[in-house]
Design a protein around this motif. Sequence first.
Motif, short mmCIF file in Angstrom:
data_model
loop_
_atom_site.label_atom_id
_atom_site.label_comp_id
_atom_site.label_asym_id
_atom_site.label_seq_id
_atom_site.Cartn_x
_atom_site.Cartn_y
_atom_site.Cartn_z
N MET A 1 1.15 -1.33 0.26
CA MET A 1 0.16 0.08 0.04
C MET A 1 1.04 1.19 0.26
O MET A 1 2.07 1.20 0.45
N GLU A 2 0.55 2.32 -0.79
CA GLU A 2 1.35 4.05 -1.13
C GLU A 2 0.66 4.14 0.00
O GLU A 2 -0.40 4.83 -0.27
N GLU A 3 1.34 5.34 0.86
CA GLU A 3 0.79 6.35 1.28
C GLU A 3 1.13 7.62 0.43
O GLU A 3 2.75 7.86 0.26
N ARG A 4 0.09 8.51 0.00
CA ARG A 4 0.52 9.53 -0.35
C ARG A 4 0.21 11.09 0.44
O ARG A 4 -0.84 11.14 0.98
N ILE A 5 0.91 12.30 -0.60
CA ILE A 5 -0.12 13.08 0.26
C ILE A 5 -0.49 13.74 -0.85
O ILE A 5 0.38 14.71 -2.59
N LEU A 6 -1.40 14.36 -1.43
CA LEU A 6 -2.00 14.22 -2.21
C LEU A 6 -2.38 16.13 -2.59
O LEU A 6 -3.12 17.02 -1.86
N SER A 7 -2.04 17.28 -4.15
CA SER A 7 -2.73 19.11 -4.17
C SER A 7 -2.47 18.96 -5.13
O SER A 7 -2.52 17.91 -6.37
N LEU A 8 -3.21 19.50 -5.31
CA LEU A 8 -3.47 20.20 -6.93
C LEU A 8 -1.88 20.18 -7.19
O LEU A 8 -1.21 21.13 -7.09
N SER A 9 -1.56 20.04 -8.79
CA SER A 9 -0.20 20.71 -9.47
C SER A 9 -0.33 22.39 -9.47
O SER A 9 -0.96 22.43 -10.00
N PRO A 10 0.87 23.15 -8.97
CA PRO A 10 0.75 23.95 -8.91
C PRO A 10 0.28 24.81 -10.69
O PRO A 10 1.20 24.41 -11.70
N VAL A 262 -11.00 0.79 6.64
CA VAL A 262 -11.20 0.27 4.79
C VAL A 262 -10.54 -1.31 5.12
O VAL A 262 -11.32 -2.81 4.47
N GLN A 263 -10.09 -1.35 5.39
CA GLN A 263 -9.56 -3.22 5.66
C GLN A 263 -9.74 -4.48 6.80
O GLN A 263 -10.08 -5.41 6.24
N SER A 264 -10.22 -3.31 7.24
CA SER A 264 -11.12 -4.60 8.15
C SER A 264 -13.30 -4.88 8.03
O SER A 264 -13.39 -5.78 7.89
N ASN A 265 -12.71 -4.22 6.50
CA ASN A 265 -14.13 -4.65 6.22
C ASN A 265 -14.50 -5.00 4.71
O ASN A 265 -14.99 -5.63 4.22
N PHE A 266 -12.94 -5.10 3.73
CA PHE A 266 -13.22 -5.51 2.77
C PHE A 266 -12.02 -6.03 2.25
O PHE A 266 -10.95 -6.23 3.29
N LYS A 267 -12.72 -7.19 1.25
CA LYS A 267 -11.40 -7.98 1.35
C LYS A 267 -10.72 -8.03 -0.54
O LYS A 267 -11.45 -7.34 -1.23
N ASN A 268 -9.66 -8.21 -0.44
CA ASN A 268 -8.92 -8.69 -1.18
C ASN A 268 -8.85 -7.50 -2.37
O ASN A 268 -9.36 -7.09 -3.66
N ILE A 269 -8.32 -6.88 -1.39
CA ILE A 269 -7.53 -5.17 -1.48
C ILE A 269 -6.39 -4.60 -2.48
O ILE A 269 -5.80 -5.06 -2.54
N LYS A 270 -6.54 -4.19 -3.78
CA LYS A 270 -5.62 -4.19 -4.20
C LYS A 270 -5.76 -2.57 -4.89
O LYS A 270 -6.22 -1.86 -5.05
N ASN A 271 -4.16 -2.16 -5.42
CA ASN A 271 -3.28 -0.59 -5.58
C ASN A 271 -4.41 0.29 -5.16
O ASN A 271 -4.54 1.47 -5.33
N ALA A 272 -4.01 -0.25 -3.14
CA ALA A 272 -4.55 0.62 -2.64
C ALA A 272 -3.78 1.62 -1.92
O ALA A 272 -2.45 2.06 -2.25
N GLU A 273 -3.97 2.94 -2.04
CA GLU A 273 -3.50 4.51 -1.56
C GLU A 273 -4.80 5.13 -0.33
O GLU A 273 -5.56 5.10 -0.48
N HIS A 274 -3.95 5.67 0.45
CA HIS A 274 -4.19 6.37 1.57
C HIS A 274 -3.23 7.72 1.88
O HIS A 274 -1.84 7.79 1.71
N GLY A 275 -3.84 8.59 2.84
CA GLY A 275 -3.41 9.49 3.00
C GLY A 275 -4.18 11.14 3.00
O GLY A 275 -4.86 10.96 3.50
#
Length: 298
Positions: A1-10, A262-275
């Motif tokens: 799983m990837e942790e990201r901080i997301l914002s609009l590009s300048p 999310v991980q406690s309620n969904f199975k077979n999670i793929k390509n996850a991102e959070h942040g």
Amino acid sequence: MEERILSLSPGAWDDYELIDTGGFEKLERFGDFTLSRPEPQAIWDKSLPESEWKRQAHAHFAKEKNNPEKGSWQQLKKMPHNWQISYRNQSGLELKLNLAQTSFKHIGLFPEQAVNWDYLYESIQSFPGEKPKVLNLFAYTGAASVAAKAAGADVTHLDSVKQVVTWSRHNMEASGLDGIRWIVDDALKFIKREARRGNIYQGIILDPPAYGRGPDGEKWILEEQINEMLKICSEILDPVNNFLLLNMYSLSFSSLIAVNLVQSNFKNIKNAEHGELFLEDSFGKKLPLGVFYRFRSF
């Protein structure tokens, strides 16, 4: 799983700019008009002097003393009560969004969500098989719904407030689209009925408020009900081809809470991102504006 901080590009959005933040306020330009509004997370000092904020702002939202979520707009320069801005990304998504001054300091748009509109548009365009059925819960004025429709999805848009559903329809029509299914209902009641009916969606979008009311006065408290809501969402999300986007704005929530939920309620999670989602003002200060968790099976 990837942790990201997301914002609009300048410079990515011609019709929006976060000019300055601080002193529990933010100064933003929406198209031709600049607004100053309360922002509880902007606890640092402003970069511009107060005189410059007043010079630039067309309107300022003044909070009520006894209710920080309500107040009134003070008009500092001539501007319309309603106006429209555009959003375009490099993938071909084009939205026309209607804005207005409301008594809850909102204007019908959360600019930090643009990164999620991009994600939805790209996900739906690359979705395997037939066009996906997408359910947008707590859908507010519907920019995410319109983005999903623009990408070719079969979209159901749900909110408990009839007026903002009408606002959403105007955004769809202004963007040259049609065919979104509109629902005015309590989100939790609706998905429970969908689960009983056996209805399945390939995509689910959730952007719940910290507190809210259903059309018949049903109480929504994020901390108390989000786990149950995600549990039911797991029953109506396609187990094979799917995507889910969860966004939460609560001062006490970290993205790790979203991960656990999310991980406690969904199975077979793929390509996850959070942040975190944030916007950067013109002086480089980063304003946090919620946490997210998203995944897709493809």
